[in-house]
Design a protein around this motif. Structure first.
Motif, mmCIF file in Angstrom:
data_model
loop_
_atom_site.group_PDB
_atom_site.id
_atom_site.type_symbol
_atom_site.label_atom_id
_atom_site.label_comp_id
_atom_site.label_asym_id
_atom_site.label_seq_id
_atom_site.Cartn_x
_atom_site.Cartn_y
_atom_site.Cartn_z
ATOM 1 N N PRO A 35 0.814 -1.201 0.000
ATOM 2 C CA PRO A 35 0.000 0.000 0.000
ATOM 3 C C PRO A 35 0.858 1.266 0.000
ATOM 4 C CG PRO A 35 -0.842 -1.580 1.565
ATOM 5 C CD PRO A 35 0.471 -2.103 1.074
ATOM 6 N N SER A 36 0.169 2.325 -0.184
ATOM 7 C CA SER A 36 0.843 3.565 -0.513
ATOM 8 C C SER A 36 1.685 4.137 0.608
ATOM 9 C CB SER A 36 -0.217 4.587 -0.826
ATOM 10 O OG SER A 36 -0.937 4.829 0.352
ATOM 11 N N SER A 37 2.528 5.044 0.208
ATOM 12 C CA SER A 37 3.071 5.951 1.200
ATOM 13 C C SER A 37 1.962 6.955 1.470
ATOM 14 C CB SER A 37 4.285 6.660 0.645
ATOM 15 O OG SER A 37 5.268 5.716 0.332
ATOM 16 N N LEU A 38 1.608 7.092 2.669
ATOM 17 C CA LEU A 38 0.486 7.957 2.984
ATOM 18 C C LEU A 38 0.982 9.359 3.274
ATOM 19 C CD1 LEU A 38 -1.443 5.520 5.282
ATOM 20 C CD2 LEU A 38 -1.703 5.875 2.850
ATOM 21 N N GLN B 43 4.461 -13.645 5.846
ATOM 22 C CA GLN B 43 5.230 -12.778 6.725
ATOM 23 C C GLN B 43 5.333 -13.477 8.074
ATOM 24 O OE1 GLN B 43 6.754 -9.577 6.571
ATOM 25 N NE2 GLN B 43 7.434 -10.432 8.521
ATOM 26 N N ASP C 99 1.629 -12.080 3.421
ATOM 27 C CA ASP C 99 2.383 -10.826 3.486
ATOM 28 C C ASP C 99 1.586 -9.620 3.012
ATOM 29 O OD1 ASP C 99 2.370 -10.999 0.756
ATOM 30 O OD2 ASP C 99 4.538 -10.801 0.516
ATOM 31 N N LEU D 170 -1.334 -8.865 4.211
ATOM 32 C CA LEU D 170 -2.152 -8.382 5.332
ATOM 33 C C LEU D 170 -1.354 -7.422 6.195
ATOM 34 C CD1 LEU D 170 -4.176 -11.343 6.848
ATOM 35 C CD2 LEU D 170 -5.032 -9.417 5.529
ATOM 36 N N ARG D 171 -2.073 -6.594 6.886
ATOM 37 C CA ARG D 171 -1.432 -5.762 7.895
ATOM 38 C C ARG D 171 -1.562 -6.494 9.232
ATOM 39 N NH1 ARG D 171 -4.323 -0.318 5.535
ATOM 40 N NH2 ARG D 171 -4.033 -0.972 3.397
ATOM 41 N N LEU D 172 -0.611 -6.212 10.079
ATOM 42 C CA LEU D 172 -0.574 -6.946 11.335
ATOM 43 C C LEU D 172 -1.874 -6.802 12.114
ATOM 44 C CD1 LEU D 172 1.376 -8.656 13.063
ATOM 45 C CD2 LEU D 172 1.900 -6.566 14.311
ATOM 46 N N GLU E 243 -7.969 5.685 1.253
ATOM 47 C CA GLU E 243 -6.511 5.705 1.371
ATOM 48 C C GLU E 243 -5.923 6.410 0.153
ATOM 49 O OE1 GLU E 243 -4.274 2.308 2.920
ATOM 50 O OE2 GLU E 243 -6.151 1.222 2.936
#
Lengths: 234, 677
Positions: free
Chosen positions: B410-413, B507, B554, B556-558, B632
């Motif tokens: 995903p992006s740099s926010l 991950q 990998d 997914l976000r934690l 996002e």
């Protein structure tokens, strides 16, 4: 209870994976060990516990914990956010024969050539028995890390060689630092003073900085790029 | 030996039935309800070469049915013989049954109808000066007289089942019977686009299908304005020729009644065909949803038996597998080849744009008959067809280096609003792995499709709008891509590819995570490594009421891991479609109640859904949750990572749930919005 040494790195890793997620008390119970309530009086307990659980043979301080495999075991206490709690002990520093030592044959190099990192979740207030063991990470320094370690080692050894121990504090070195070992802070050892005369000086050891080991963990677990996306926190 | 109690010593109990009774019994197989009468008579009309058929009903056919056609009619003797059982002009011997070219062949319809209704037949051949009028009821002898009548046949059926009260009781309301007949007429209309069909009831016209040239026009008329814009052409030419018009995945119904199958021009109900179509749509359709449309199958001689049932609504294929394969590939090809979902901007704008919206007169939309078009071709005459697009046939250029998982992170926010790109960029597609997909159709077997990836290559990224939509310029139109849907599609593609190569990139957890679940849920989840491991999860026991997660996919976000584990547990335990139930609760409930019963339910579900199907479903859900979401901000670099992957996947125009992922707004439409004059 004795655990046979692993026959291969893969077997060692698999043992590490099987330990991951378990509590220190569970592993200790498997080995019939008692977990001390306070590790300040039993430094290195968790390291020895995991060495035994993984089948590390009795060895000497200058060789890797798994000499047949060339793998050093390092437990590393971390917070929930993945930050190492403290610097990591590597090995004792020899203060009297710095001129004879080379990086390639040094104990630091031998110890750090291949390390099995095992993080242990260490939060304030959580007793040692309830600490959770993390996932193993088999690490070999990449060229950048290797260069950084070598440069620090040479820098530190040069200062030891010149007898600059008095000015040599923990601030020197980006990855590697030299400072008295906590458990033996009063211990004296042979050294050389600034004039080249032998003296007795406080024993010291090499440590890896927490900032360096944090980078190792981030890269090793692939968290470096994820953390920059602000979407993942370890 | 046991003698029947009331049997006569001189007469046996078994006796020959009266022919009239036998006919009534036989009629029950052919004439079930008014719609079956209409069906038989329309088939006769078609076999007589009719180009126009009019059907007039009274009370849904319960009281009266009249079929008027302009076919070649019959002479007096043929007309008489037509009402005799097993009298037909269509076959001579049994060998012809496997290569029937006519709709009727059994010679039962008129005899059956005559045995249970009042019948009046007027028919004349073109060469005859006078026609013949036959009248009869209840299987009795027909009376005949010469009459003056048009060429063709006019058959009136009154008082259906007047002499079989038991049968009459089973007739439904007029509205229900009319509904059956309308469905039949729709199917016939689709089978014969060149046929003029008119249906009236009580003098009121129900539907009129003028003769048209092609199936697309007829399908548009049959399925109506709501469905017609979402129909796309299906073609396939293997051993079995397949064509049809099927809806985009976004248009679906809760039953298969909107799905019409024609085998050699004959409307049929067939599980093989329906299964092949639904399987081809696969995950694009939610469970228990069906596409809408018509599919025609033309079989080689001798490969289909239509003589399975007197009503001839069932067929038997010599090779159901070959039929399934042909239909599946054709439908899948359509889904792959029609990715652009063009939106009718003009005329559909709501309030804020109404002032600028051209009136229907100034911006005429295509007439309905011309709404449908060949697959991939715009229905708007002022819009260039896809064939003219730049790069439309550009070969795919593999660029694996640009599709690393990191490129899809995903992006740099932090940026805000429209994120412009400094330089135009094009996207070389990453070929979708040549694998047997979850639909059982190998990508390598799908015929080469037209320039979908080529079109993608020509897109120039403009920016992000509303933190939701990616905007591109393709030279002729503005292309809008839903960032979540597109990312979700790419992730699902990666999942499916990873299944073939030993599992999804995972991950490893720095510190394995313990996720609390009920004991049943924990046990059930741990017992399903074939489901969890390919998705990238590595689980281990953690006491009785929890599982330990050592690694996770990998993508997914934690902070999503716990929720996904619970969803998976719910899927395993409950077969929960979206995995929305809380497995902790589900597990607790199961444990509080009868654990054995819970296990039984799990096993029953296991039998009902294959492991592969469940894995595909779990992967689709996971891809959805892992994908970047609306709200996002994504950077141009992130888009650069996404697009080559998107260009390389099939069905890129739809998210895995079947919703459109992209729209194309032609510049002409945009121009009309900006300047209605």
């Amino acid at each position: 209870m004795l655990v046979a040494p692993p026959q291969s790195v893969a077997e060692l890793m698999e043992r590490g994976i099987q330990l991951s997620g378990r509590l220190v008390s569970d592993v200790a119970a498997d080995l019939d060990w008692q977990v001390p309530a306070d590790l300040r009086r039993a430094k290195g307990f968790i390291g020895r516990l995991l060495e035994t659980a993984l089948g590390a043979p009795e060895g000497n301080a200058q060789a890797p914990d798994f000499p047949a495999l060339g793998v050093e075991l390092k437990t590393i206490p971390i917070r929930a956010d993945g930050r190492p709690v403290e610097s990591t002990w590597v090995t004792r520093a020899s203060l009297h024969d710095a001129a004879e030592q080379r990086w390639e044959s040094s104990a630091v190099h031998a110890k750090l050539r291949c390390v099995l990192w095992i993080p242990v979740l260490t939060e304030p207030g959580v007793p040692p028995a309830d600490r959770r063991i993390g996932s193993p990470l088999l690490w070999r320094p990449d060229s950048v890390e290797e260069a950084m370690l070598r440069r620090d080692w040479h820098d530190l050894m040069e200062r030891i060689l010149h007898g600059e121990l008095a000015d040599l504090d923990a601030k020197v070195g980006d990855a590697l630092q030299l400072r008295p070992k906590g458990a033996t802070a009063q211990e004296r050892t042979h050294a050389v003073d600034i004039d080249g005369r032998p003296v007795m000086a406080q024993a010291r050891g090499f440590y890896l900085r927490a900032s360096f080991t944090r980078g190792v963990l981030l890269r090793g677990f692939g968290l470096a790029e994820r953390s920059t996306s602000a979407t993942v926190s370890p | 030996m046991v003698r029947p109690v009331n049997s006569s010593p001189t007469h046996g109990r078994i006796r020959q039935l009266d022919p009239a009774v036998a006919n009534q019994i036989a009629a029950g197989e052919v004439v079930e309800r008014p719609s079956s009468v209409v069906k038989e008579l329309i088939e006769n009309s078609l076999d007589a070469g009719a180009t126009q058929i009019t059907i007039r009903l009274q009370e849904g056919g319960r009281v009266g049915i009249q079929i008027i056609d302009d076919g070649h009619g019959m002479g007096p003797s043929d007309a008489h013989l037509a009402f005799a059982r097993h009298a037909t002009s269509k076959i001579v011997d049994a060998d012809e049954l496997m290569r029937i070219g006519t709709y009727g062949f059994r010679g039962e319809a008129l005899a059956s109808i005559l045995s249970v209704a009042r019948v009046v037949l007027c028919t004349r051949r073109a060469d005859d000066e006078l026609g013949v009028r036959l009248e009869g009821a209840g299987g009795c002898e027909l009376t005949a007289r010469a009459v003056s009548c048009p060429v063709g046949t006019d058959l009136r059926i009154d008082d259906l089942f007047f002499n079989v009260p038991a049968r009459q009781k089973f007739l439904r309301t007029a509205a229900t019977e009319l509904g059956h007949i309308i469905r039949l007429i729709d199917a016939v209309a689709l089978a014969h686009p060149g046929l003029r069909l008119e249906l009236t009831q009580g003098g009121r016209r129900i539907c009129l299908y003028p003769a048209v040239e092609g199936l697309a026009e007829r399908a548009a008329a049959v399925f109506g304005d709501e469905v017609a814009p979402h129909l796309y052409g299906v073609t396939g030419a293997e051993d079995y020729a397949v064509d049809g018009q099927l809806s985009a995945p976004s248009t679906h119904r809760g039953s298969a009644t909107g799905l019409i199958f024609l085998v050699d021009g004959r409307p049929v109900r067939d599980r093989t065909l329906q299964h092949a179509v639904v399987q081809a749509y696969g995950a694009l359709l939610s469970s228990r949803r069906f596409p809408v449309g018509v599919l025609r199958l033309r079989c080689p001689p001798g490969t289909v038996d239509v003589n399975v049932h007197p009503a001839k609504t069932e067929v038997r294929f010599v090779s159901s597998q070959a039929v399934h394969r042909a239909v599946g590939r054709a439908v899948r090809g359509m889904l792959i080849d029609t990715p652009w979902v063009e939106r009718e901007v003009v005329g559909e704008r709501s309030a804020p744009y109404d002032l600028h919206t051209p009136s229907p007169a100034s911006a005429p939309r295509a007439p309905r008959a011309s709404v449908r078009r060949p697959s991939g071709v715009s229905n708007r005459t002022n819009s260039p067809p896809h064939a003219t697009w730049r790069g439309g046939d550009a070969p795919r250029q593999p660029d694996r280096a640009s599709t690393s998982p990191a490129a899809l992170a995903p992006s740099s926010l932090g940026a805000a609003g429209l994120v412009p790109t400094a330089t135009p960029r094009s996207y070389a597609p990453t070929p979708s792995p040549l694998i047997d997909d979850e639909f059982g159709v190998s990508a390598r077997e799908v015929p080469a499709q037209t320039g979908w990836s080529g079109r993608m290559c020509d897109l120039r990224y403009v920016g992000q709008v509303g933190r939701r939509c990616l905007v591109f310029d393709d030279g002729d139109a503005m292309v809008l891509i839903d960032q979540h849907a597109a990312h979700e599609r790419v992730l699902l593609d990666r999942f499916v590819a990873a299944f073939q190569t030993g599992g999804f990139p995972r991950q490893r957890m720095l510190i394995p995570r313990v996720v609390p679940l009920g004991p049943t849920a924990s046990a059930a989840l741990l017992a399903q490594p074939e489901l969890t491991a390919p998705l990238g999860f590595e689980l281990a026991p953690a006491g009785e009421r929890a599982v330990m997660v050592r690694a996770f996919p990998d993508v997914l976000r934690l902070n999503q891991v716990d929720e996904e584990i619970r969803r998976l547990a719910s899927l395993v335990l409950n077969g929960d479609k979206d995995g929305t139930a809380d497995a902790r609760d589900a597990g607790d409930e199961a444990d509080a109640g009868d654990t054995t019963e819970a296990h039984d339910k799990t096993e029953a579900r296991d039998e009902g859904e294959t492991a592969a199907a469940r894995l595909a479903r779990a992967a689709a859900t996971l891809a959805c949750h892992a994908a970047v979401r609306a709200g996002e901000i994504v950077t141009a670099a992130w888009v650069d990572g996404l697009m080559p992957s998107l260009a390389g996947v099939d069905l890129a125009a739809y998210c895995p749930h079947g919703r459109p992922a992209l729209s194309r707004l032609p510049l002409d439409d945009i121009g009309r919005l900006l300047d209605p004059s």
